[in-house]
Scaffold this motif. Structure first.
Motif, mmCIF file in Angstrom:
data_model
loop_
_atom_site.group_PDB
_atom_site.id
_atom_site.type_symbol
_atom_site.label_atom_id
_atom_site.label_comp_id
_atom_site.label_asym_id
_atom_site.label_seq_id
_atom_site.Cartn_x
_atom_site.Cartn_y
_atom_site.Cartn_z
ATOM 1 N N THR A 76 21.310 -29.564 17.945
ATOM 2 C CA THR A 76 20.401 -28.937 18.764
ATOM 3 C C THR A 76 19.021 -29.180 18.342
ATOM 4 O O THR A 76 18.182 -29.008 19.084
ATOM 5 N N GLY A 77 18.884 -30.075 17.153
ATOM 6 C CA GLY A 77 17.508 -30.233 16.813
ATOM 7 C C GLY A 77 16.942 -29.043 16.159
ATOM 8 O O GLY A 77 17.772 -27.904 15.757
ATOM 9 N N ASN A 78 15.637 -29.026 16.196
ATOM 10 C CA ASN A 78 14.932 -27.705 15.433
ATOM 11 C C ASN A 78 15.062 -26.540 16.428
ATOM 12 O O ASN A 78 14.968 -26.543 17.499
ATOM 13 N N ILE A 79 15.824 -25.481 15.930
ATOM 14 C CA ILE A 79 16.232 -24.437 16.861
ATOM 15 C C ILE A 79 16.060 -23.045 15.802
ATOM 16 O O ILE A 79 16.577 -23.061 14.735
ATOM 17 N N ASN A 80 15.708 -21.792 16.457
ATOM 18 C CA ASN A 80 15.951 -20.816 15.627
ATOM 19 C C ASN A 80 17.061 -20.303 15.714
ATOM 20 O O ASN A 80 17.723 -20.669 16.416
ATOM 21 N N ASN A 81 17.427 -19.338 14.567
ATOM 22 C CA ASN A 81 18.816 -19.006 14.539
ATOM 23 C C ASN A 81 19.335 -17.998 15.525
ATOM 24 O O ASN A 81 20.458 -18.078 16.040
ATOM 25 N N THR A 82 18.301 -17.398 16.335
ATOM 26 C CA THR A 82 18.914 -16.490 17.539
ATOM 27 C C THR A 82 19.360 -17.491 18.595
ATOM 28 O O THR A 82 20.183 -17.137 19.130
ATOM 29 N N GLU A 83 18.659 -18.448 18.826
ATOM 30 C CA GLU A 83 19.016 -19.342 19.846
ATOM 31 C C GLU A 83 20.179 -20.119 19.441
ATOM 32 O O GLU A 83 21.112 -20.332 20.604
ATOM 33 N N LEU A 84 20.319 -20.494 18.380
ATOM 34 C CA LEU A 84 21.672 -21.227 17.946
ATOM 35 C C LEU A 84 22.834 -20.451 18.111
ATOM 36 O O LEU A 84 23.751 -20.738 18.641
ATOM 37 N N GLU A 85 22.550 -19.127 17.806
ATOM 38 C CA GLU A 85 23.951 -17.957 17.941
ATOM 39 C C GLU A 85 24.158 -17.878 19.471
ATOM 40 O O GLU A 85 25.107 -18.075 19.883
ATOM 41 N N LYS A 86 22.920 -17.999 20.271
ATOM 42 C CA LYS A 86 23.300 -17.977 21.791
ATOM 43 C C LYS A 86 23.989 -19.169 22.173
ATOM 44 O O LYS A 86 25.060 -19.068 23.040
#
Length: 116
Positions: A76-86
């Protein structure tokens, strides 16, 4: 399914997988915790029949050379943890289905890629 979440991903990914009914460990659960070398992560995953969840391209190279361990690559490249979980939540059923016939699955921001 059994997963082993690599050190560069947050522990909450393992917790979330456990809450979704899977058996997930994080590298922090291993004896050397986040200092566990990749070869030991691979060894532990193979021994326990776990799918490694990682962003680390080194696991891809190992998979391409040896065919092990089973791998869920987060691309996903740089992504915050909340977005990764989604993203993982939205793709969980697809991930589960993909590992029935494949040993290397990749999650991007926009797609689930099943590698042969």
């Amino acid at each position: 399914m059994k997963f082993l979440v690599d050190a560069q991903l947050p522990r909450r990914i393992a917790n979330w997988l456990n809450e979704a009914g899977h058996d997930a460990l994080h590298a922090l659960d291993l004896p050397l915790k986040n200092l566990t070398p990749d070869n030991e992560v691979i060894s532990h995953a193979k021994q326990d029949g776990r799918i490694v969840v990682s962003k680390d391209a080194d696991f891809v190279q190992t998979f391409l050379i040896t065919g092990e361990p089973s791998l869920l690559l987060i691309s996903t490249g740089n992504i915050n943890n909340t977005e990764l979980e989604k993203i993982l939540h939205a793709n969980l059923f697809g991930i589960e289905a993909a590992f029935v016939s494949s040993r290397f699955v990749e999650v991007t921001r926009d797609a689930l890629v099943i590698h042969e």
